[in-house]
Each structure stands twice: as C-alpha cells, then as structure tokens.
Design an enzyme around this catalytic site. Sequence first.
Site, mmCIF file in Angstrom:
data_model
loop_
_atom_site.group_PDB
_atom_site.id
_atom_site.type_symbol
_atom_site.label_atom_id
_atom_site.label_comp_id
_atom_site.label_asym_id
_atom_site.label_seq_id
_atom_site.Cartn_x
_atom_site.Cartn_y
_atom_site.Cartn_z
ATOM 1 N N GLY A 81 44.754 27.456 15.804
ATOM 2 C CA GLY A 81 43.397 27.054 16.157
ATOM 3 C C GLY A 81 42.425 27.327 15.026
ATOM 4 O O GLY A 81 42.648 28.214 14.186
ATOM 5 N N GLY A 155 50.758 19.319 21.327
ATOM 6 C CA GLY A 155 50.884 19.242 19.883
ATOM 7 C C GLY A 155 52.191 19.886 19.460
ATOM 8 O O GLY A 155 53.167 19.905 20.221
ATOM 9 N N ILE A 157 52.913 23.045 19.105
ATOM 10 C CA ILE A 157 53.270 24.186 19.946
ATOM 11 C C ILE A 157 53.758 23.711 21.305
ATOM 12 O O ILE A 157 54.768 24.211 21.830
ATOM 13 C CB ILE A 157 52.087 25.158 20.078
ATOM 14 C CG1 ILE A 157 51.851 25.869 18.744
ATOM 15 C CG2 ILE A 157 52.338 26.175 21.195
ATOM 16 C CD1 ILE A 157 50.646 26.783 18.713
ATOM 17 N N ARG A 181 50.523 8.789 24.525
ATOM 18 C CA ARG A 181 51.441 8.273 23.525
ATOM 19 C C ARG A 181 52.867 8.431 24.065
ATOM 20 O O ARG A 181 53.061 8.958 25.157
ATOM 21 C CB ARG A 181 51.304 9.020 22.182
ATOM 22 C CG ARG A 181 51.633 10.497 22.223
ATOM 23 C CD ARG A 181 51.409 11.130 20.855
ATOM 24 N NE ARG A 181 51.902 12.492 20.765
ATOM 25 C CZ ARG A 181 51.216 13.569 21.099
ATOM 26 N NH1 ARG A 181 49.988 13.427 21.559
ATOM 27 N NH2 ARG A 181 51.747 14.776 20.989
ATOM 28 N N ARG A 237 43.560 29.372 24.263
ATOM 29 C CA ARG A 237 42.430 30.256 23.998
ATOM 30 C C ARG A 237 41.828 30.648 25.345
ATOM 31 O O ARG A 237 41.835 29.863 26.289
ATOM 32 C CB ARG A 237 41.369 29.576 23.123
ATOM 33 C CG ARG A 237 41.786 29.381 21.673
ATOM 34 C CD ARG A 237 41.851 30.708 20.928
ATOM 35 N NE ARG A 237 42.089 30.544 19.494
ATOM 36 C CZ ARG A 237 43.275 30.554 18.926
ATOM 37 N NH1 ARG A 237 44.370 30.687 19.678
ATOM 38 N NH2 ARG A 237 43.404 30.430 17.624
ATOM 39 N N ASP A 260 48.144 35.128 27.831
ATOM 40 C CA ASP A 260 48.194 35.784 26.526
ATOM 41 C C ASP A 260 46.807 35.854 25.917
ATOM 42 O O ASP A 260 46.590 36.589 24.954
ATOM 43 C CB ASP A 260 49.142 35.047 25.581
ATOM 44 C CG ASP A 260 49.297 35.768 24.243
ATOM 45 O OD1 ASP A 260 49.552 36.992 24.269
ATOM 46 O OD2 ASP A 260 49.149 35.129 23.186
ATOM 47 N N HIS A 284 47.159 38.775 23.446
ATOM 48 C CA HIS A 284 47.047 37.750 22.397
ATOM 49 C C HIS A 284 48.045 38.016 21.269
ATOM 50 O O HIS A 284 47.674 38.215 20.111
ATOM 51 C CB HIS A 284 45.628 37.689 21.841
ATOM 52 C CG HIS A 284 45.338 36.381 21.143
ATOM 53 N ND1 HIS A 284 44.064 35.901 20.945
ATOM 54 C CD2 HIS A 284 46.163 35.439 20.596
ATOM 55 C CE1 HIS A 284 44.113 34.744 20.297
ATOM 56 N NE2 HIS A 284 45.380 34.450 20.074
ATOM 57 N N GLY A 286 50.846 35.884 20.890
ATOM 58 C CA GLY A 286 51.708 34.713 20.792
ATOM 59 C C GLY A 286 52.263 34.488 19.399
ATOM 60 O O GLY A 286 53.427 34.141 19.228
#
Length: 321
Positions: A81, A155, A157, A181, A237, A260, A284, A286
């Site tokens: 991010g 995406g 991840i 898509r 987030r 997380d 947090h 990850g």
Amino acid sequence: MRCEDTTADVWLPIPADEIEDLPEPGESGLNYLFWDGGPEFPADPAHCAFYVVPYMKGSEIAVRPLAGMTSVRVVQTLSAGIDHVTPGIGSLPPGVALCNAKGVHEASTAELTLALILASLRGIPGFVRGQDAEEWRAGFYPALADKSVLIVGYGSIGAAIEDRLAPFECARVARVARSARTTGRGPVHALADLPALLPEADVVVLSTPLTPATRHLADAGFLARMKDGALLVNVARGPVVDTNALLKEVESGRITAALDVTDPEPLPAGHPLWHAPGVLISPHVGGSTSAFMPRAKRLIAAQVRRFAAGEDLANVLLTTD
C-alpha cells in the site's frame, strides 16, 4: 526515467553495503545514504533523487522529508500500500514516480491470511486459552473445506491468497476488484457486484488497497449482507472496515472476524475490539516475516539499477503532475 545529474543521492532504509547488486557509486554517479526514519536527515533532502521510504514507520515519518525533496525523481515504498505516503504527494515536483513493493509481500500476507482463516474456523484461540487453563476443549469446529470464500481486492496479494486456498477444497472462490475482468482461474467481479456476492460467502477476505473508494468499504450495510456465521478477514488496511459497525455485528454473535489490521492502529489498551467475541487479532504482521528483507533488498537493487540505466521502473502506481 533517467538519472540525469552527475551525482544523485539515494536514501535507503537499509545500509547500502547490505544490499547486493546495487550499482557501484563511482561508476553510476549515485551516492548512497542511510535513513531509517531517525530525527536527523542524512543530508539535505533537496539533493535526494531516489527515496526509499522507511518500512512500517508510519505516515508522519514517511512524508517528513518529501516537502524538501525538490530534486526527487522516484519515491519507492517497501509496502504494497502507498496510503502512508499519499498525504505528501502534493508537495512533490512534477514527474516523480511513486512505486510500491509488488512482489515483496504476497507470499507472507497470503500465508497469514490462511493462518487467520484456519485459526478462526478451527477454534485455535480457544484451544490456546484451554491449554493455559489446562482444559480439554473437544468438540466439532467449522472446516475450510466446502466453504465459499470471497476475496475483495484481487490484485497480486488476492491472487496469492487464492493460490494457497487451492488445496483446501473450498466449494467456491469468488473474486472482486475495482473493475471486472477475466483471469485463468475465472471471472473477477466489479465492486458493484458485492451486494449480490456477500450473502453467498462463508469467508470474506479484504485485501484491497486503502483509497477513498475503499475507506469504510466494509460498513454497516456491507456487514449486514454477510451471512449468519460468516468470517470477515482483514489483511488490507484498518480503515477499510468501519470499526463501530463491526463491533455491533461481532458483539451480537452474528459474524466473526480475524484482523491483521485495525482502526485505530496500533489498537490501544482498553479498546473493545480486544475482547470482542469471535475476534482474532494479529498486530499488522502480514508482511513482517523472514521473507521480507531478502525480497525488499532485491527490489531496491533492481529499481536503483533501472534508475541508473535510464530504464523504465517497475511497480509505478502514479507519476506526479
């Protein structure tokens, strides 16, 4: 993107002598300086051409030198991010490339996502408490097998998470991204399709970037559409989830959550999320694994080599006007 000056400062949050394959300073005209967010800058920010943002030091530190970086050409984050850097983008000169760390965090974040899902479904937090109390907490617990999983934010991840879901015999994996898509694994739905997809999912994974469009994406309406007994997993987030709305749902016992990331973060002592029923919290982590440093070093070296050679950079998310 070219390194046009005869010498250019490169600010690194890792000492240059610990990063293999960086261009040699004498041959490339690059001057490597170490700055990991300390109170003193290593040099005048006006001479910095390539800024690698200190990792996990917060937005205040990340943006602090930006206003003075009048010659900067590249801002490279070590996170997937970039929301911690965007508050300072307006102070940058035109033509600056902002790059993220695609390729660094996918494996680690996907690993933790599966760990959170499995721990939550199989009751691992209760087993740990039982061990502490010397209690044998036998029983039947939910399995990931035959569950329907919805990945919101497909995406690199999100795709890595699906890679790791493959052996677990899920009934279905649905995918949502900003726009629709098709992938080799199947269709990716647009965000507009979420209201129809949420009631079908047993596990909802949030792995989307934090943007104005995704802030409080998981609000009261989103959570209300989740089926009874569903699990919400947030590895995106904290502000992607409306914390007050989540608290109402988990306190009622209707859904559970594995987080997380939280909002606020770090989660302060006494916050009701700490002891909310059915909530598992990791701090947090990850991307904070043994896989981070070697991958981060390879990314930095590759990007600096491209910059020195005047080649196109990888992972460019935007270029300032």
